[in-house]
Enzyme design. Structure first.
Site, mmCIF file in Angstrom:
data_model
loop_
_atom_site.group_PDB
_atom_site.id
_atom_site.type_symbol
_atom_site.label_atom_id
_atom_site.label_comp_id
_atom_site.label_asym_id
_atom_site.label_seq_id
_atom_site.Cartn_x
_atom_site.Cartn_y
_atom_site.Cartn_z
ATOM 1 N N HIS A 41 9.793 -5.123 48.717
ATOM 2 C CA HIS A 41 11.136 -5.321 49.278
ATOM 3 C C HIS A 41 11.157 -5.158 50.797
ATOM 4 C CE1 HIS A 41 12.314 -5.396 45.218
ATOM 5 N NE2 HIS A 41 12.656 -4.146 45.047
ATOM 6 N N ARG A 88 9.942 -9.138 20.891
ATOM 7 C CA ARG A 88 9.313 -8.715 19.627
ATOM 8 C C ARG A 88 10.345 -8.168 18.642
ATOM 9 N NH1 ARG A 88 4.538 -5.959 22.965
ATOM 10 N NH2 ARG A 88 6.306 -4.749 23.655
ATOM 11 N N MET A 142 26.737 -3.748 66.301
ATOM 12 C CA MET A 142 25.947 -3.534 67.499
ATOM 13 C C MET A 142 26.483 -2.299 68.220
ATOM 14 S SD MET A 142 24.947 -6.392 70.308
ATOM 15 C CE MET A 142 24.269 -7.446 69.056
ATOM 16 N N LYS A 143 25.642 -1.278 68.333
ATOM 17 C CA LYS A 143 26.045 -0.057 69.042
ATOM 18 C C LYS A 143 25.872 -0.289 70.536
ATOM 19 C CE LYS A 143 24.316 3.819 67.574
ATOM 20 N NZ LYS A 143 23.383 4.774 66.940
ATOM 21 N N ALA A 169 16.549 -7.641 31.413
ATOM 22 C CA ALA A 169 17.259 -8.829 30.920
ATOM 23 C C ALA A 169 18.744 -8.529 30.737
ATOM 24 C CB ALA A 169 16.642 -9.301 29.610
ATOM 25 N N GLY A 195 11.434 -11.102 26.899
ATOM 26 C CA GLY A 195 11.793 -9.697 27.079
ATOM 27 C C GLY A 195 13.298 -9.539 27.002
ATOM 28 N N LYS A 200 8.232 -8.444 39.976
ATOM 29 C CA LYS A 200 7.338 -7.411 40.478
ATOM 30 C C LYS A 200 7.300 -6.270 39.455
ATOM 31 C CE LYS A 200 10.256 -4.155 42.960
ATOM 32 N NZ LYS A 200 9.917 -2.957 42.227
#
Length: 517
Positions: free
Chosen positions: A276, A73, A405-406, A44, A38, A184
């Protein structure tokens, strides 16, 4: 055999990200052929070739051991393919003489073969070209390494894999190998995924199959296991006693933009959430593996997926942005969601009762991907600061990679008043001058090394589809309808209502701002 043909997988210091030095004790083997099937397509050009070039530029692919073959192709010459991808490998920002020279050497390694994806003639010709390259490097037959990257739609996977198996494999195993990388979407539901797995599984062994999910190559996703299991203070906190809810969010501020026809076939759940976000979910929720061996990590991911309860309809909100159906490639009556919020619940000792909210959408008001772990309220709140918001641990995957970190602190001054602030590790500030590798670079290098830790195993894929297939079939059958929402908004208001029902408490008056250098 030429000294340049080192074997990444077997060399000493496998964990290192550095190519071997001249004096390293290297176990030599045959040369490496990378085949991009492909090769004339978008994936790609935009992802695969740039990743290969970056690996080459950094010395992970040696010019005297590797050759790259494009197969598609389209009837074009070697130079035409090189010219097509050149623009994706260089721009005004990186056009230094050194970069241009590296690019020129990289493009020389690329050869193009034209043929159809079900043609014996095409794959015999491909095998002939690869064999000639191997002979030119004095590789002993059977010691060569062949990596086939399928940058193709899944519909052609079975025929392509059959052709590779019959006509383009490494001839025997004398230390060499043949591996295939598949992209995927791997199926559209449980039945189609299993059918595809069976078809490919009849041709290749599981250790030869690399099901790629590029989220597993992201820097902050790869940091999750280190954060969770190498830091003592997280160990006692990471459970239902302390955590109220977890959000895993993916937001895009643009629509389908020319991909409407393709996207409509899959929708946001198949495109983003089932793969994901579910992979990130596994790393957030899994138990500690026995070791860092790929199989031990993947065993724990499968266990947590198998512990997920069936999704309830009342814990799902679907949306479709207004104007989506204006795309001429999208059916006028399309029921495909461009937005979804889904609550997953895990039935095990660690997470019973903690909602995991997976949220993804297109044409929203911002672009980001993040994990947001919200802790429970402080019992006996003597500072009366509950209304300011809860403690949160946020991992920003993209853009502006960071973790912060809150927490509640005293406002500077004479008064005893409190405010929300943060402990912040922003990568752009902390690691100045360090280039964070693209996900595809990492994952292709892992494939060459034979490390399957960041790839999806067959039983893991099956468990993922088992979670979402019933919901997807109800959407496909029109039993669940997406709600309209304005482009540039937060999505349907019902999604925020579901979030509140799940227990999330929004912080008012606080916005995280990425620090400037």
């Amino acid at each position: 055999m030429e000294s340049g043909c080192w074997h990444v997988e077997k060399r000493a210091g496998l964990k290192s990200d550095s190519p071997p030095k001249d004096n390293e004790n290297v176990l030599e083997t045959g040369c490496l052929s990378i085949v991009v099937l492909g090769a004339s397509g978008d994936l790609a050009k935009k992802k695969t070739f740039p990743a290969l070039f970056n690996l080459f530029r950094q010395g992970f692919l040696q010019p005297d051991e590797v050759h790259i073959f494009g197969y598609a192709r389209t009837k074009i010459s070697d130079d035409e393919l090189r010219n097509r991808i050149r623009g994706y490998l260089i721009n005004d920002k990186n056009a230094s003489p050194e970069h241009v020279e590296k690019l020129s050497k990289f493009l020389e390694l690329i050869k193009y073969v034209s043929g159809s994806y079900d043609s014996e003639e095409g794959f015999r010709l491909l095998d002939k070209e690869i064999s000639e390259h191997e002979l030119s490097k004095n590789s002993v037959e059977g010691t060569s390494r062949r990596l086939f990257y399928l940058a193709l739609p899944p519909s052609v996977y079975p025929s392509v894999c059959k052709m590779i198996r019959n006509f383009s494999m490494n001839k025997s195993d004398l230390g060499g190998w043949t591996r295939i990388v598949v992209e995927k979407p791997f199926g559209k539901d449980l039945e189609s995924a299993e059918q595809l797995s069976t078809q490919i599984g009849e041709l290749f062994e599981e250790p030869q199959i690399y099901r790629i999910d590029h989220y597993l190559g992201k820097e902050l996703v790869q940091n999750l296991l280190v954060l969770r299991f190498a830091n003592r203070f997280f160990l006692p906190l990471w459970n239902r006693d302390n955590i109220d809810n977890v959000q895993i969010v993916f937001r895009e501020d643009f629509g389908t933009e020319g991909r409407g026809g393709y996207f409509d076939e899959y929708g946001i759940i198949r495109d983003i959430i089932q793969n994901h976000l579910l992979q990130v979910f596994c790393l957030v929720a899994m138990e500690k593996p026995v070791s860092l061996k790929p199989e031990h990590i993947r065993d724990e991911k499968v266990k947590v997926l198998q512990s997920v309860l069936p999704i309830k309809d009342e814990e799902v909100v679907l949306g479709q942005y207004e104007g989506y159906r204006d795309d001429p490639t999208v059916p006028d009556q399309s029921n495909t969601p461009t937005f979804a919020t889904v609550v997953l619940r895990i039935h095990n000792e660690r997470w019973e009762g903690v909602p995991f909210v997976l949220k993804a959408g297109k044409a929203l008001n911002s672009r980001k991907a993040e994990i947001r772990v919200q802790f429970k309220d402080v019992p006996g709140d003597i500072f009366k600061c509950k209304k300011q918001g809860r403690n949160e641990f946020v991992i920003r995957l993209q853009p502006s990679e960071a973790m912060y970190m809150k927490l509640t602190v005293k406002q500077p001054g004479l008064e005893m008043s409190t405010a929300q602030s943060e402990l912040d590790l922003s990568y752009g500030q902390r690691y100045q001058g360090v280039t964070i590798p693209e996900a595809y670079e990492r994952l292709i290098l892992d494939t060459i090394r034979g490390d399957q830790q960041h790839f999806v195993r067959r039983d893991e894929l099956k468990a993922a589809w088992e979670i979402f297939t019933p919901l997807l079939h109800r959407i496909d059958d029109g039993e669940m309808k997406p709600l309209p929402y304005q482009p540039g908004s937060r999505g349907p208001a019902e999604a925020d209502e579901l979030l509140a029902k799940a227990g999330y408490v929004q912080t008012h008056g606080y916005i995280w701002i990425p620090p400037t250098l």
